[in-house]
Design an enzyme around this catalytic site. Structure first.
Site, PDB file in Angstrom:
ATOM      1  N   ASP A  89       0.830  -1.203   0.000  1.00 10.84           N
ATOM      2  CA  ASP A  89       0.000   0.000   0.000  1.00 10.84           C
ATOM      3  C   ASP A  89       0.869   1.260   0.000  1.00 10.84           C
ATOM      4  O   ASP A  89       1.930   1.297   0.631  1.00 10.84           O
ATOM      5  CB  ASP A  89      -0.904  -0.005   1.242  1.00 10.84           C
ATOM      6  CG  ASP A  89      -2.040   0.988   1.123  1.00 10.84           C
ATOM      7  OD1 ASP A  89      -2.305   1.473  -0.004  1.00 10.84           O
ATOM      8  OD2 ASP A  89      -2.672   1.302   2.143  1.00 10.84           O
ATOM      9  N   THR A 109      -9.802  -6.544  -6.834  1.00  8.44           N
ATOM     10  CA  THR A 109     -10.968  -6.349  -7.689  1.00  8.44           C
ATOM     11  C   THR A 109     -11.495  -4.919  -7.561  1.00  8.44           C
ATOM     12  O   THR A 109     -12.024  -4.361  -8.532  1.00  8.44           O
ATOM     13  CB  THR A 109     -12.078  -7.347  -7.314  1.00  8.44           C
ATOM     14  OG1 THR A 109     -12.294  -7.316  -5.894  1.00  8.44           O
ATOM     15  CG2 THR A 109     -11.682  -8.769  -7.710  1.00  8.44           C
ATOM     16  N   ASN A 148      -9.682  -2.321  -7.293  1.00 10.21           N
ATOM     17  CA  ASN A 148      -8.795  -1.410  -8.015  1.00 10.21           C
ATOM     18  C   ASN A 148      -9.271  -1.126  -9.441  1.00 10.21           C
ATOM     19  O   ASN A 148      -8.823  -0.150 -10.059  1.00 10.21           O
ATOM     20  CB  ASN A 148      -7.375  -1.963  -8.076  1.00 10.21           C
ATOM     21  CG  ASN A 148      -6.678  -1.954  -6.724  1.00 10.21           C
ATOM     22  OD1 ASN A 148      -5.793  -2.764  -6.467  1.00 10.21           O
ATOM     23  ND2 ASN A 148      -7.075  -1.046  -5.849  1.00 10.21           N
ATOM     24  N   PHE A 149     -10.177  -1.940  -9.982  1.00  7.02           N
ATOM     25  CA  PHE A 149     -10.704  -1.687 -11.321  1.00  7.02           C
ATOM     26  C   PHE A 149     -11.507  -0.385 -11.374  1.00  7.02           C
ATOM     27  O   PHE A 149     -11.778   0.132 -12.467  1.00  7.02           O
ATOM     28  CB  PHE A 149     -11.595  -2.850 -11.779  1.00  7.02           C
ATOM     29  CG  PHE A 149     -10.830  -4.063 -12.232  1.00  7.02           C
ATOM     30  CD1 PHE A 149     -10.238  -4.104 -13.491  1.00  7.02           C
ATOM     31  CD2 PHE A 149     -10.698  -5.168 -11.409  1.00  7.02           C
ATOM     32  CE1 PHE A 149      -9.528  -5.229 -13.912  1.00  7.02           C
ATOM     33  CE2 PHE A 149      -9.996  -6.292 -11.824  1.00  7.02           C
ATOM     34  CZ  PHE A 149      -9.402  -6.316 -13.077  1.00  7.02           C
TER      35      PHE A 149
END
EC number: 2.5.1.89
Length: 307
Positions: A33, A79, A81-82
Site C-alpha cells: 500500500d 478487484t 482497483n478496477f
C-alpha cells in the site's frame, strides 16, 4: 554527511535485528500500500509510484530467501482497483505485463528455482496481462524451491463466495453430499493452485486493516499482522526484519498460551483422558519456564511411559 550516518545506523540496526531473529515464517503475504501517495508526495504521477513500488517487490523476494521464507504472496491488484481512472489503469496494466515477463525471464528466478503463480480472477484482466501471466507460470512451472504468488484481480470475499457457489452446484447436481463437504473441498475451489497457510501479513502505508486479503489462509491460521507507516516504495529491509521479529514474538506467545491451557487440562483431568492436550504439552513445553516447564516435563514423561 547525514546520509552516511543514516546508512551506517540502518546497517547496524539491520544486523541487530538479524541477531534477534531465530527463525522465520514459512509464508509471508504483503499488502503493498502507498504507491500513489508516495508519488503524490514527490509531485509525480501515480504510474511513477507503481514503478517505484515494483523495485521494492523485487527486493523483498531476496530478503525472504535470505532468512528462509518459503512462500511470498504480493497483493498487487484487487478487484476494487478496477474502479480507478482508466488513465491510471492502462500504464499499471502495462507495468504488470512488463514485470511479469521480467520476473519470468530473470536469471536469478531460474537459478533459485522460483515458481511464479498468479491468484485471482485473471479473466478480468486485459489480454496483455493474461498473456504475461501464462508466460510467467509456464516458464517456472517445474520449480518448487520458493513460491511467489502474485494476487491480481483478487478479492478474498469473492474467492470464498465463488467456492461456496461451486460447492452448492455440486450438491444440487448430486455430485457431492452435504456431509462430504470438508476443508479440502473448499480449498480445492479457491483461486489457482494450492496456497499454504499464511503465517505473517505485512501492510505498508499506515492503514491498519487486512483489506479482504487471503481470509481463508490467513484468518483461519491466526496469522500475525505487522502494520507500518512507510509507503511501499520506502519499505526497507529493516522494516521487513521488524515484521519478522513481530511474527516470532507472537508465535512464542501463542505457543506459551497453548501449552498453559493444555497443561491446565491435563492437571485437571489426567493424561490418559486428554491425549490431544498431552500432545500439545509435549510439543510446546519449551515455551514455558520455571515450575510450569518442570510440570510439563513431568506430564510428558508420564505420558511417554503410559505409551
Amino acid at each position: 554527511m547525514r546520509a552516511w550516518v543514516r546508512e551506517r545506523w540502518q546497517s547496524a540496526y539491520e544486523q541487530l535485528l538479524k541477531r534477534e531473529i531465530s527463525g522465520s515464517p514459512a509464508h509471508v503475504a504483503v499488502i503493498q500500500d502507498g504507491n500513489r501517495r508516495y508519488a503524490r508526495q514527490r509531485g509525480d504521477d501515480a504510474p511513477d509510484g507503481h514503478k517505484a513500488g515494483a523495485k521494492t517487490s523485487e527486493e523483498i523476494l531476496e530478503w525472504c530467501r535470505d532468512i528462509g521464507v518459503e512462500e511470498l504472496t504480493l497483493y498487487t491488484f484487487s478487484t476494487e482497483n478496477f474502479e480507478r481512472p482508466q488513465e491510471e489503469l492502462d500504464p499499471l496494466f502495462d507495468l504488470m505485463a512488463e514485470k511479469l515477463r521480467d520476473f519470468a525471464d530473470h536469471e536469478q528466478i531460474h537459478e533459485n528455482e522460483v515458481a511464479i503463480r498468479v491468484i485471482g480472477d485473471a479473466g478480468m484482466l486485459p489480454e496483455r496481462v493474461r498473456s504475461a501471466v501464462r508466460h510467467a507460470e509456464e516458464r517456472t512451472r517445474g520449480y518448487d524451491e520458493f513460491v511467489l504468488n502474485i494476487a491480481l484481480a483478487y478479492g478474498g470475499r469473492n474467492e470464498l463466495l465463488t467456492a461456496a457457489q461451486q460447492i452448492a452446484r455440486a450438491v444440487d447436481d448430486g455430485e457431492l453430499e452435504p456431509e462430504e463437504v470438508t476443508v479440502e473441498t473448499v480449498e480445492d475451489r479457491l483461486y489457482g493452485q494450492p496456497v499454504r497457510d499464511v503465517d505473517l501479513i505485512i501492510r505498508t502505508g499506515g492503514a491498519e486493516r487486512t483489506s479482504n486479503f487471503l481470509p481463508w489462509h490467513a484468518n483461519g491460521n491466526e496469522a500475525a499482522v505487522f502494520f507500518c507507516a512507510p509507503y511501499w516504495p520506502e519499505f526497507s529491509k529493516v522494516d521487513f526484519l521488524r515484521a519478522i521479529r513481530t511474527y516470532e514474538n507472537r508465535e512464542q506467545s501463542w505457543r506459551r498460551t497453548r501449552a498453559r491451557r493444555a497443561l491446565a487440562l491435563v492437571k485437571a483431568f489426567g493424561t490418559t483422558e486428554l491425549a490431544e492436550a498431552t500432545t500439545v504439552v509435549r510439543k510446546f513445553r519449551d515455551s514455558l519456564s520455571g515450575s510450569e516447564h518442570d510440570e510439563a516435563s513431568r506430564v510428558a514423561e508420564e505420558s511417554a511411559t503410559a505409551d
